[in-house]
Design a protein around this motif. Structure first.
Motif, PDB file in Angstrom:
ATOM      1  N   GLU A  98       0.831  -1.207   0.000  1.00 46.32           N
ATOM      2  CA  GLU A  98       0.000   0.000   0.000  1.00 46.32           C
ATOM      3  C   GLU A  98       0.861   1.250   0.000  1.00 46.32           C
ATOM      4  OE1 GLU A  98      -2.040  -1.275   3.537  1.00 46.32           O
ATOM      5  OE2 GLU A  98      -3.921  -1.442   2.444  1.00 46.32           O
TER       6      GLU A  98
ATOM      7  N   SER B 280      -0.236  -6.205   4.536  1.00 49.46           N
ATOM      8  CA  SER B 280       0.505  -7.418   4.895  1.00 49.46           C
ATOM      9  C   SER B 280      -0.470  -8.519   5.254  1.00 49.46           C
ATOM     10  CB  SER B 280       1.390  -7.145   6.106  1.00 49.46           C
ATOM     11  OG  SER B 280       2.148  -5.997   5.915  1.00 49.46           O
TER      12      SER B 280
ATOM     13  N   ARG C 275      -2.709 -10.132   2.089  1.00 49.01           N
ATOM     14  CA  ARG C 275      -2.103 -10.445   0.789  1.00 49.01           C
ATOM     15  C   ARG C 275      -2.300 -11.898   0.373  1.00 49.01           C
ATOM     16  NH1 ARG C 275       4.181  -9.916   2.925  1.00 49.01           N
ATOM     17  NH2 ARG C 275       3.540 -10.204   5.070  1.00 49.01           N
TER      18      ARG C 275
ATOM     19  N   THR D  49       7.105  -7.256  -1.151  1.00 50.00           N
ATOM     20  CA  THR D  49       8.074  -7.397  -0.054  1.00 50.00           C
ATOM     21  C   THR D  49       7.709  -8.592   0.828  1.00 50.00           C
ATOM     22  OG1 THR D  49       6.866  -5.826   1.344  1.00 50.00           O
ATOM     23  CG2 THR D  49       8.661  -4.934   0.018  1.00 50.00           C
TER      24      THR D  49
ATOM     25  N   THR E 269       8.334 -12.231   2.403  1.00 49.66           N
ATOM     26  CA  THR E 269       9.432 -13.109   2.773  1.00 49.66           C
ATOM     27  C   THR E 269       9.108 -14.568   2.459  1.00 49.66           C
ATOM     28  OG1 THR E 269       9.951 -11.610   4.565  1.00 49.66           O
ATOM     29  CG2 THR E 269      10.930 -13.801   4.678  1.00 49.66           C
TER      30      THR E 269
ATOM     31  N   ARG F 244       4.926 -20.548   4.678  1.00 51.54           N
ATOM     32  CA  ARG F 244       4.195 -19.898   3.581  1.00 51.54           C
ATOM     33  C   ARG F 244       4.311 -20.731   2.307  1.00 51.54           C
ATOM     34  NH1 ARG F 244       6.009 -13.601   4.440  1.00 51.54           N
ATOM     35  NH2 ARG F 244       4.661 -13.211   6.234  1.00 51.54           N
TER      36      ARG F 244
ATOM     37  N   GLU G 129       3.964  -4.147  12.068  1.00 51.31           N
ATOM     38  CA  GLU G 129       2.812  -4.381  11.201  1.00 51.31           C
ATOM     39  C   GLU G 129       2.347  -5.811  11.390  1.00 51.31           C
ATOM     40  OE1 GLU G 129       3.324  -2.937   7.141  1.00 51.31           O
ATOM     41  OE2 GLU G 129       4.645  -1.443   8.027  1.00 51.31           O
TER      42      GLU G 129
ATOM     43  N   THR H  98       6.238 -11.530   8.949  1.00 49.63           N
ATOM     44  CA  THR H  98       7.261 -12.302   9.629  1.00 49.63           C
ATOM     45  C   THR H  98       7.878 -11.454  10.737  1.00 49.63           C
ATOM     46  OG1 THR H  98       8.734 -11.533   7.891  1.00 49.63           O
ATOM     47  CG2 THR H  98       7.884 -13.764   7.691  1.00 49.63           C
TER      48      THR H  98
ATOM     49  N   THR I  66       1.853   0.562   7.010  1.00 48.05           N
ATOM     50  CA  THR I  66       2.983   1.463   7.210  1.00 48.05           C
ATOM     51  C   THR I  66       2.547   2.874   7.612  1.00 48.05           C
ATOM     52  OG1 THR I  66       4.103   0.231   5.500  1.00 48.05           O
ATOM     53  CG2 THR I  66       5.099   2.285   6.157  1.00 48.05           C
TER      54      THR I  66
ATOM     55  N   ASP J  30      11.417  -4.829   7.717  1.00 45.42           N
ATOM     56  CA  ASP J  30      12.544  -5.131   6.844  1.00 45.42           C
ATOM     57  C   ASP J  30      13.455  -3.900   6.729  1.00 45.42           C
ATOM     58  OD1 ASP J  30      11.195  -7.464   6.492  1.00 45.42           O
ATOM     59  OD2 ASP J  30      10.333  -6.902   4.560  1.00 45.42           O
TER      60      ASP J  30
ATOM     61  N   ALA K 282      12.824  -1.424   3.905  1.00 48.19           N
ATOM     62  CA  ALA K 282      11.679  -0.537   4.071  1.00 48.19           C
ATOM     63  C   ALA K 282      11.963   0.526   5.123  1.00 48.19           C
ATOM     64  CB  ALA K 282      10.445  -1.339   4.458  1.00 48.19           C
TER      65      ALA K 282
HETATM   66  N1  LIG Z   1       8.846  -9.232   4.693  1.00 46.00           N
HETATM   67  C1  LIG Z   1       7.870  -9.276   5.738  1.00 46.00           C
HETATM   68  C2  LIG Z   1       7.206  -7.927   5.947  1.00 46.00           C
HETATM   69  C3  LIG Z   1       6.514  -7.433   4.756  1.00 46.00           C
HETATM   70  C4  LIG Z   1       5.767  -6.139   5.010  1.00 46.00           C
HETATM   71  O1  LIG Z   1       4.573  -6.107   5.223  1.00 46.00           O
HETATM   72  N2  LIG Z   1       6.448  -5.043   5.004  1.00 46.00           N
HETATM   73  C5  LIG Z   1       5.830  -3.761   5.279  1.00 46.00           C
HETATM   74  C6  LIG Z   1       6.951  -2.823   5.491  1.00 46.00           C
HETATM   75  S1  LIG Z   1       8.060  -3.108   4.160  1.00 46.00           S
HETATM   76  C7  LIG Z   1       5.013  -3.266   4.130  1.00 46.00           C
HETATM   77  O2  LIG Z   1       5.172  -3.720   3.037  1.00 46.00           O
HETATM   78  N3  LIG Z   1       4.150  -2.292   4.379  1.00 46.00           N
HETATM   79  C8  LIG Z   1       3.422  -1.630   3.365  1.00 46.00           C
HETATM   80  C9  LIG Z   1       1.959  -1.724   3.579  1.00 46.00           C
HETATM   81  O3  LIG Z   1       1.526  -1.799   4.718  1.00 46.00           O
HETATM   82  O4  LIG Z   1       1.264  -1.722   2.588  1.00 46.00           O
HETATM   83  C10 LIG Z   1       6.846 -10.328   5.431  1.00 46.00           C
HETATM   84  O5  LIG Z   1       6.813 -10.814   4.309  1.00 46.00           O
HETATM   85  O6  LIG Z   1       6.054 -10.659   6.314  1.00 46.00           O
END
Ligand SMILES: N[C@@H](CCC(=O)N[C@@H](CS)C(=O)NCC(=O)O)C(=O)O
Lengths: 338, 418
Positions: free
Chosen positions: A40, A83, A86, A101, A103, A108, A149, A153, A177, A195, A198
């Motif tokens: 987002e 997150s 998805r 982004t 992992t 998973r 968040e 992970t 975020t 991460d 980010a």
């Molecule tokens: N890599 C981690 C974290 C991924 C994640 O959600 N990252 C946040 C910070 S990079 C994000 O994408 N936030 C953007 C959003 O909320 O749309 C995962 O796969 O669980």
């Protein structure tokens, strides 16, 4: 909120059986565009620019796919996912793949019935704190309130890290975020963790970046990569090898500037096979012979994508580090085009 | 058909009558619709189950025993990240019940006071109440919750502002209460000679609490017995012995003696490291959610109370005042009890609304049932169907329990005709 998850879950359940065996590639071709799941808003990876267009590292990989399949890097619909929702969106067929982004983890890959077909960024979890907090190491965070968040992970790593180090903390879980950043700036939490890539973007977008620092510890491995539904290998191959083509292009010296010329034939047989002047790799993927050449022409090779979106000359300012080519001491490595 | 008075002439039954005979047609249609609806449900459920099985995710609930792996800051029972998803769910459920209970109590207080004030003869007071109702009712509750959260975290001082020689913020109430943007820290009761806990499997109950509650109940029972005795003596001799001192003594003295024996003292929160530690912590998300829900739902209860009061015949109040009863007592003894019959059904639906609205908790990081089971557990295990079904089932159960107990209460205040 509850109902919307419920509806997607129901839709997922009702639609799933059909889709798992369905040919996503055929669906995509029939639809004329790819539904690509992105974040987002993570500066550098996927965020809207002033005109509302999606830009970023992850977005470029979606664009390369559009170019490979349709010869049109604009033939992509970006669907912003939190997150938390998805994977539901992916299994419900709302998106064809995630460049979000995400992992690659065992559960998973195996239990959630999604498949990871590559790693476009080798990352790890880091901590962002105000300089005024007076800490220089994550080991000094005992008792801190931490913004995270949910559905990541990150929250699992965090629990492990504090438990293993015998420290306590108060998690403040948030949905995205934007909210996390707002709470962090207001001081509702001492630490913001996600991460490291980010975090760099978050720090760059704060009002006074100099008042914040990223702690030296990286507490996890976060290989981020494209995710598709389990069981559709043909589609998985298209996504995997488009990304591989961008990585191989950098290794072989193919760039957006010279790809048109090199596509006519070179004395390097691997380049010729990849760009389609020799062999029939494209046809094996059910794509045109110049699929890879089109992708590289649209976005540039892996190195160009990196430097343009998150490299050292951007506000994000990330070094190649682990994401350098294997020939440069990094981990980016494409299997051969043969 | 049993109560039909005019018996139609006996005739033999044939199938076409199911459709053409008025006596059977209604029933036929109902049965057909019922079969259609049930098979629709069955088809959906079956389809979902087979499709989930086809992709290797058959509907199963054993993931609830797996390690949750995530932490929950507010847990009323013991919990850490190595506990199971099932226990995390229980923690979330208790957080939901806690905020719903606190919200219902506060919203009711706001509603009753506000409803009475809204009918006040004082122009300013009644206008202010109207303003409150209109402002809070016409903005979505999620926004109010967010507003409460961001106002609280922006206005209240950070823990680090309590530090230093001349701190910018200080503790309130003789240094026992700390108001920070992470939450409010209150003093907690402590015992220097504790009796320990009883472990009943799922959670622990402190023996001190049980003993104190027992003594209190005993004292109250004694006081009631004593009052009954006084009534009897009054009936026999015409003179009523004073009961109040005995009652007070029976209720107050034993708990105090026990408290002293157990070494009761209050533990004050103290600033250590990043935050205050010790004491009872009401976190910022809890406070924001509680306030947001109470203020929003309070407006509906104000309106319910107002309409209830207005439904009571004016003559009732006039009669009371003709008897010389003061307006305050008239409201309390004559009007409100009668208004209750109109208010209660609406109150029930507001309690239900508040409880369901508490599922917006995750927006500000309060870990309720939807944030745990329907959120992190769903996401980390990928068991969408199972977790959502369970979440819905639990909310349904809570709602039915609320309706059920409110209906019983309604039946008790019903007009009893003589
Ligand atoms: N890599 C981690 C974290 C991924 C994640 O959600 N990252 C946040 C910070 S990079 C994000 O994408 N936030 C953007 C959003 O909320 O749309 C995962 O796969 O669980």
């Amino acid at each position: 909120m509850k109902t919307s998850i419920f509806i997607s879950a129901l839709a997922a359940a009702v639609a799933l059986g059909g889709l798992a065996s369905a040919q996503t590639l055929d669906d995509v071709k029939a639809r004329g565009k790819i539904n690509c799941g992105v974040t987002e808003g993570t500066l550098g990876f996927s965020a809207r620019d002033g005109e509302g267009k999606h830009q970023g590292f992850d977005v470029d990989f979606c664009r390369a796919l559009g170019a490979a399949i349709f010869g049109d890097s604009e033939a992509v619909e970006y669907i912003e996912l939190s997150s938390k929702n998805r994977f539901t969106a992916l299994s419900a067929g709302q998106v064809d793949l995630l460049y979000r982004t995400t992992t690659w983890t065992f559960s998973r890959d195996v239990d959630l019935k999604t498949s990871f077909v590559g790693v476009n960024y080798y990352d790890g979890q880091g901590f962002l704190v105000p300089t005024g907090l007076g800490v220089s190491s994550a080991k000094e965070l005992d008792g801190a309130t931490v913004c995270i968040e949910t559905g990541t992970t990150t929250e699992l790593n965090l629990a492990d890290f504090f438990r293993v180090n015998g420290m306590s903390y108060t998690p403040l879980p948030v949905g995205g975020t934007t909210e996390a950043k707002a709470l962090f700036e207001e001081g509702a939490c001492d630490v913001y963790t996600t991460d490291a890539s980010a975090l760099a973007g978050v720090r760059a977008s704060l009002k006074d970046p100099a008042a914040f620092q990223i702690l030296p510890e990286i507490v996890s491995k976060e290989p981020l990569g494209p995710t598709v539904r389990h069981g559709d290998d043909q589609w998985g191959d298209v996504v995997r090898w488009t990304q591989n083509a961008l990585v191989a292009a950098e290794e072989l010296g193919v760039t957006s500037a010279n790809v048109a010329e090199l596509a006519n034939g070179t004395d390097n047989p691997e380049i010729n096979r990849m760009l389609g002047s020799e062999g029939a790799l494209g046809a094996m993927l059910n794509l045109d012979a110049d699929w890879a050449a089109r992708a590289i022409a649209a976005t540039g090779n892996y190195g160009e994508i990196f430097e343009r979106n998150i490299g050292e000359n951007t506000p994000i300012g990330l070094a190649r580090g682990l994401n350098a080519q294997w020939t440069q001491g990094g981990l980016q490595y494409s299997p051969p085009f043969r | 058909m049993a109560d039909q008075t005019i018996q139609p002439p006996r005739e033999s039954f044939n199938l076409s009558m199911l459709l053409y005979d008025q006596r059977y047609r209604g029933l036929t249609i109902q049965v057909v619709v019922l079969i259609l609806v049930l098979s629709g449900f069955f088809w959906l459920a079956n389809n979902a189950a087979t499709n989930l099985a086809a992709i290797g995710k058959p509907i199963r609930f054993d993931f609830m025993d797996d390690t949750a792996g995530y932490d929950i800051s507010q847990h009323l029972i013991e919990y850490n990240s190595t506990d199971s998803h099932g226990r995390a769910t229980l923690v979330g459920l208790m957080n939901t019940l806690l905020v719903a209970f606190m919200g219902c109590v506060t919203a009711t207080i706001i509603g009753v006071v506000g409803g009475v004030l809204r009918l006040s003869n004082n122009w300013l007071v009644s206008r202010l109440m109207t303003l409150y109702v209109e402002i809070f009712r016409n903005v979505p509750v999620l926004l109010w919750i967010l507003v409460c959260m961001f106002t609280f975290t922006a206005l209240a001082p950070q823990p680090r502002e309590f530090r230093g020689e001349n701190p910018e913020a200080t503790m309130k109430m003789w240094d026992s209460v700390a108001v920070t943007n992470r939450g409010i820290y209150l003093p907690e009761p402590l015992f220097s000679r504790p009796l320990g806990d009883i472990d009943i499997g799922v959670f622990k109950i402190s023996i001190e609490l049980l003993v104190l509650l027992g003594l209190l109940a005993g004292g109250i029972l004694f006081a009631r017995w004593n009052a009954a005795r006084a009534n009897k003596i009054q009936a026999e001799t015409g003179e009523r012995p004073t009961t109040i001192w005995m009652a007070v003594a029976a209720i107050v003295i034993p708990p105090i003696v026990v408290l002293i024996a157990l070494g009761f003292h209050v533990g004050k929160p103290e600033l250590t490291g990043f935050n205050f530690q010790g004491g009872i912590n009401m976190s910022a998300p809890l406070i924001a959610l509680w306030l947001g829900l109470s203020l929003y739902t309070g407006t509906y209860i104000v309106e319910a109370v107002r309409s209830g009061i207005e439904s009571v015949n004016k003559g009732q109040a006039e009669a009371a005042s003709a008897l010389g009863i003061r307006p305050g007592r008239t409201m309390k003894l004559v009007v409100l009890p009668q208004a209750l019959r109109v208010i209660l059904p609406q109150l029930t639906s507001q309690y239900l609304n508040l409880t369901k609205n508490s599922s917006l908790a995750i927006a500000i990081g309060y870990m309720d049932l939807v944030a745990t089971l329907g959120g992190i557990t769903l996401n980390q295990t990928g068991r969408e169907m199972e977790t959502i079904l369970m979440t819905m089932g639990i909310y349904l159960t809570i709602s039915l329990l609320i309706s059920f107990s409110m209906t019983r209460f309604e039946n008790r205040v019903k007009l009893v005709e003589r």
